[in-house]
Write a protein that holds these residues in place. Sequence first.
Motif, mmCIF file in Angstrom:
data_model
loop_
_atom_site.group_PDB
_atom_site.id
_atom_site.type_symbol
_atom_site.label_atom_id
_atom_site.label_comp_id
_atom_site.label_asym_id
_atom_site.label_seq_id
_atom_site.Cartn_x
_atom_site.Cartn_y
_atom_site.Cartn_z
ATOM 1 N N PRO A 1 0.837 -1.209 0.000
ATOM 2 C CA PRO A 1 0.000 0.000 0.000
ATOM 3 C C PRO A 1 0.871 1.259 0.000
ATOM 4 O O PRO A 1 1.997 1.251 0.476
ATOM 5 C CB PRO A 1 -0.791 -0.096 1.300
ATOM 6 C CG PRO A 1 -0.645 -1.496 1.766
ATOM 7 C CD PRO A 1 0.624 -2.018 1.188
ATOM 8 N N ILE A 2 0.309 2.319 -0.536
ATOM 9 C CA ILE A 2 0.951 3.632 -0.522
ATOM 10 C C ILE A 2 0.325 4.424 0.621
ATOM 11 O O ILE A 2 -0.893 4.407 0.790
ATOM 12 C CB ILE A 2 0.702 4.355 -1.859
ATOM 13 C CG1 ILE A 2 1.334 3.565 -3.000
ATOM 14 C CG2 ILE A 2 1.215 5.788 -1.814
ATOM 15 C CD1 ILE A 2 0.839 3.982 -4.368
ATOM 16 N N VAL A 3 1.141 5.111 1.391
ATOM 17 C CA VAL A 3 0.649 5.939 2.486
ATOM 18 C C VAL A 3 0.957 7.389 2.135
ATOM 19 O O VAL A 3 2.099 7.732 1.836
ATOM 20 C CB VAL A 3 1.303 5.550 3.828
ATOM 21 C CG1 VAL A 3 0.754 6.411 4.955
ATOM 22 C CG2 VAL A 3 1.092 4.068 4.117
ATOM 23 N N THR A 4 -0.063 8.230 2.156
ATOM 24 C CA THR A 4 0.118 9.637 1.792
ATOM 25 C C THR A 4 0.800 10.420 2.915
ATOM 26 O O THR A 4 0.796 10.012 4.083
ATOM 27 C CB THR A 4 -1.228 10.313 1.474
ATOM 28 O OG1 THR A 4 -1.995 10.399 2.684
ATOM 29 C CG2 THR A 4 -1.994 9.565 0.398
ATOM 30 N N ALA B 1 -3.160 -0.360 -2.734
ATOM 31 C CA ALA B 1 -4.129 0.568 -2.138
ATOM 32 C C ALA B 1 -3.424 1.846 -1.672
ATOM 33 O O ALA B 1 -2.204 1.865 -1.491
ATOM 34 C CB ALA B 1 -4.832 -0.090 -0.953
ATOM 35 N N THR B 2 -4.194 2.895 -1.486
ATOM 36 C CA THR B 2 -3.677 4.160 -0.961
ATOM 37 C C THR B 2 -4.345 4.449 0.377
ATOM 38 O O THR B 2 -5.564 4.488 0.474
ATOM 39 C CB THR B 2 -3.951 5.325 -1.939
ATOM 40 O OG1 THR B 2 -3.310 5.033 -3.190
ATOM 41 C CG2 THR B 2 -3.412 6.638 -1.386
ATOM 42 N N ASP C 1 -4.891 7.145 3.256
ATOM 43 C CA ASP C 1 -4.873 8.595 3.333
ATOM 44 C C ASP C 1 -5.589 9.041 4.605
ATOM 45 O O ASP C 1 -6.155 8.219 5.329
ATOM 46 C CB ASP C 1 -5.577 9.168 2.095
ATOM 47 C CG ASP C 1 -5.291 10.645 1.851
ATOM 48 O OD1 ASP C 1 -4.467 11.243 2.568
ATOM 49 O OD2 ASP C 1 -5.906 11.203 0.924
ATOM 50 N N ILE D 1 -9.137 4.511 2.819
ATOM 51 C CA ILE D 1 -8.408 3.578 1.968
ATOM 52 C C ILE D 1 -9.048 3.575 0.590
ATOM 53 O O ILE D 1 -10.248 3.325 0.459
ATOM 54 C CB ILE D 1 -8.420 2.153 2.557
ATOM 55 C CG1 ILE D 1 -7.748 2.175 3.935
ATOM 56 C CG2 ILE D 1 -7.721 1.175 1.622
ATOM 57 C CD1 ILE D 1 -7.847 0.899 4.695
ATOM 58 N N GLU D 2 -8.250 3.875 -0.411
ATOM 59 C CA GLU D 2 -8.676 3.737 -1.801
ATOM 60 C C GLU D 2 -8.059 2.431 -2.289
ATOM 61 O O GLU D 2 -6.845 2.321 -2.426
ATOM 62 C CB GLU D 2 -8.176 4.913 -2.636
ATOM 63 C CG GLU D 2 -8.654 4.866 -4.067
ATOM 64 C CD GLU D 2 -8.147 6.048 -4.866
ATOM 65 O OE1 GLU D 2 -7.733 5.817 -6.023
ATOM 66 O OE2 GLU D 2 -8.150 7.167 -4.347
ATOM 67 N N ASN D 3 -8.914 1.442 -2.505
ATOM 68 C CA ASN D 3 -8.449 0.089 -2.785
ATOM 69 C C ASN D 3 -8.807 -0.326 -4.206
ATOM 70 O O ASN D 3 -9.977 -0.539 -4.519
ATOM 71 C CB ASN D 3 -9.070 -0.877 -1.776
ATOM 72 C CG ASN D 3 -8.447 -2.243 -1.819
ATOM 73 O OD1 ASN D 3 -7.809 -2.624 -2.787
ATOM 74 N ND2 ASN D 3 -8.643 -3.000 -0.754
#
Length: 106
Positions: free
Chosen positions: A5-8, A74-75, A77, A89-91
């Motif tokens: 996952p990407i973490v903002t 996923a992101t 945020d 979570i944008e999955n």
Amino acid sequence: MNLPPIVTSRAFERLSEIGAADQGKALRVAVEGGGCSGFQYDIRLDEPATDDLVIGETEKVVVDPVSLPFLAGATIDFADELIGARFTIENPNATSSCGCGTSFSI
């Protein structure tokens, strides 16, 4: 191979504001069975486990190995809106989700 996952930066900033690292905690993002769409997110402050994927250096987000495939790409945020402030979570793996954004199906 699953992309982590990407973490903002907003999510890391919020963790810093609440002093998560100062408490020895990380943001745990997990996937469990349940919710109105079949799976649901469990998002909470927790101590990292030895088998967790750890994202970040000072402030950390952790994902357990069972949840990782569900969160691939996923992101994670943080949103502060009129309806409330929360981690989101944008999955890309979810085929549908509920209106509140805490449960989804694949």
